[in-house]
Design an enzyme around this catalytic site. Structure first.
Site, mmCIF file in Angstrom:
data_model
loop_
_atom_site.group_PDB
_atom_site.id
_atom_site.type_symbol
_atom_site.label_atom_id
_atom_site.label_comp_id
_atom_site.label_asym_id
_atom_site.label_seq_id
_atom_site.Cartn_x
_atom_site.Cartn_y
_atom_site.Cartn_z
ATOM 1 N N GLY A 24 0.693 -1.306 -0.085
ATOM 2 C CA GLY A 24 0.085 0.229 -0.252
ATOM 3 C C GLY A 24 0.982 1.214 0.646
ATOM 4 O O GLY A 24 0.178 2.196 0.856
ATOM 5 N N GLY A 45 -0.397 4.706 -1.401
ATOM 6 C CA GLY A 45 -1.795 5.446 -0.572
ATOM 7 C C GLY A 45 -1.165 6.476 0.209
ATOM 8 O O GLY A 45 -0.011 6.987 0.413
ATOM 9 N N GLN A 46 -2.395 6.546 0.797
ATOM 10 C CA GLN A 46 -1.781 7.822 1.959
ATOM 11 C C GLN A 46 -0.919 8.408 3.364
ATOM 12 O O GLN A 46 -0.074 9.018 2.929
ATOM 13 C CB GLN A 46 -3.108 8.940 2.239
ATOM 14 C CG GLN A 46 -3.472 9.701 3.430
ATOM 15 C CD GLN A 46 -4.775 9.721 4.628
ATOM 16 O OE1 GLN A 46 -5.139 8.770 4.698
ATOM 17 N NE2 GLN A 46 -4.476 10.979 5.142
ATOM 18 N N ASP A 75 -0.502 -8.240 -6.281
ATOM 19 C CA ASP A 75 -1.354 -8.594 -4.977
ATOM 20 C C ASP A 75 -0.849 -8.776 -3.824
ATOM 21 O O ASP A 75 -0.673 -10.284 -3.957
ATOM 22 C CB ASP A 75 -2.294 -9.354 -6.031
ATOM 23 C CG ASP A 75 -4.015 -9.909 -5.594
ATOM 24 O OD1 ASP A 75 -4.423 -9.054 -6.283
ATOM 25 O OD2 ASP A 75 -3.875 -9.095 -4.288
ATOM 26 N N TYR A 89 -14.630 -3.165 7.364
ATOM 27 C CA TYR A 89 -13.837 -2.254 7.619
ATOM 28 C C TYR A 89 -13.252 -2.127 9.363
ATOM 29 O O TYR A 89 -12.279 -2.523 9.218
ATOM 30 C CB TYR A 89 -13.803 -0.849 7.559
ATOM 31 C CG TYR A 89 -12.785 -0.773 7.586
ATOM 32 C CD1 TYR A 89 -12.361 0.422 8.613
ATOM 33 C CD2 TYR A 89 -11.281 -0.323 6.850
ATOM 34 C CE1 TYR A 89 -11.315 1.244 8.372
ATOM 35 C CE2 TYR A 89 -10.271 0.523 7.452
ATOM 36 C CZ TYR A 89 -9.689 1.324 8.059
ATOM 37 O OH TYR A 89 -8.549 1.645 8.681
ATOM 38 N N LYS A 104 -10.629 -5.319 11.456
ATOM 39 C CA LYS A 104 -9.197 -4.237 11.890
ATOM 40 C C LYS A 104 -8.997 -4.923 12.829
ATOM 41 O O LYS A 104 -8.057 -4.891 13.234
ATOM 42 C CB LYS A 104 -10.326 -2.739 11.930
ATOM 43 C CG LYS A 104 -9.180 -1.638 10.539
ATOM 44 C CD LYS A 104 -7.911 -1.864 10.372
ATOM 45 C CE LYS A 104 -7.967 -2.529 9.238
ATOM 46 N NZ LYS A 104 -6.254 -2.139 8.575
#
Ligand code: VAH
Length: 327
Positions: free
Chosen positions: A6, A9-10, A54, A144, A148
């Protein structure tokens, strides 16, 4: 060598920049999907970055290991966030859970002992106290959030059963200047700065008085690296693995808009709550992070005001330089 999933990502894009500054560009490998922040990365600290890997596929991860045999740490950030996750819950489960399981199995199989898996305020449910403690019943109302909590438990399991150094923090909303978040509920707290500078106004999809815990990206990165690298000693043992609460401040959209108006006086905000309002209401207003502060000296360095000032300065500076504003 460190592997970051990731990584475009942010959080990933800023984590890879920080880690490359510390350990050298070639010692921090990024895998992720192609998104604009790669331009930022290649400008600032170019290094090995693989697109289209992936995380659910063991072969894909093994392929990276063939090229970089000395990976000893993984920051697993690839995930689908709360808003996106409610639009496609099964995909959210698949990516978040099969991704995390594959990464943990890959690490175990290849003797990679340090794995960092972030959790979130999204792991709490509406039955948690508004000031969420370190330990309480976790009944999230989003897929989500389910992933988590499951991710925390899975990480704890691998830590206890296989003696791996699997750790993680429950992050609040993260505010950042380098890249937009991808489909979360707290994204408004980033978008608002871009809109304020571009258009002088912002239509907020969260109600004016809904508070959420937040942290500024530099502090989020510091928390992740500090915990991942924390060396336990005889009298400094960690009592948690993958679920440390960390936060810096809590605010409502109204409070954030008022702070922005100190710098952009004619900034106007309007409110039009959407499906994410219910998600935000199910999360705690704040988190108590005393355990992290006691066990591994967590301490944010940005106050709410300092974050607002830094964000506006950074975005104004980029606007002046006519650099690409990633929206
Ligand atoms: C989200 N930013 O909004 C993410 C985060 C604290 C929330 O997990 O989904």
């Amino acid at each position: 060598t460190i592997l970051i999933t990731g990584a475009a990502g942010q959080i990933g894009i800023e984590l890879i920049i920080q880690l490359r500054k510390r350990y050298g560009n070639k010692n921090v490998i990024g895998i992720g999907r192609t998104t604009p922040p790669l331009a930022v990365l290649n400008q600032q600290c170019p290094g090995p970055f693989y697109l289209g890997v992936d995380v659910r596929k063991m072969n894909d991860l093994e392929g990276i290991l063939k090229k970089h045999k000395d990976i000893d740490t993984i920051y697993h950030l690839a995930a689908i966030l709360s808003g996106e996750g409610e639009k496609n819950p099964l995909q959210c489960w698949d990516v978040n859970m099969n991704g995390t399981l594959t990464v943990l199995e890959f690490a175990k199989k290849n003797g990679i002992s340090r794995v960092f898996i972030p959790s979130s305020i999204g792991a709490f449910g509406s039955d948690a106290p508004r000031q969420a403690p370190q330990d309480c019943a976790m009944h999230p109302s989003t897929m989500y959030g389910v992933t988590k909590v499951a991710g925390e438990l899975l990480g704890d399991y691998y830590a206890k059963k296989y003696g791996m150094r699997v750790r993680g923090v429950r992050l609040p909303g993260v505010i950042s200047s380098e890249a937009m978040p991808g489909g979360g509920t707290t994204d408004y707290a980033v978008e608002i700065f871009y809109e304020a500078l571009k258009n002088g106004k912002y239509e907020c999809y969260i109600d004016a008085d809904t508070a959420m815990p937040m942290v500024y990206m530099p502090d989020a990165i510091k928390a992740m690296i500090d915990l991942c690298e924390f060396e336990e000693t005889e009298n400094k043992k960690l009592t948690h693995y993958c679920d440390f609460n960390v936060t810096a401040f809590s605010f409502t959209p109204r409070q954030l808009a008022q702070k922005i108006q100190l710098f952009i006086p004619d900034f106007q905000i309007t409110y039009k709550p959407d499906f994410r309002q219910k998600i935000a209401e199910s999360w705690p207003d704040n988190m108590l992070d005393t355990v992290a502060r006691q066990e591994w000296e967590w301490k944010p360095s940005f106050t709410f005001e300092a974050m607002v000032q830094d964000m506006i300065e950074k975005l104004r500076d980029r606007k002046k330089k006519q650099e690409v504003i990633i929206l």
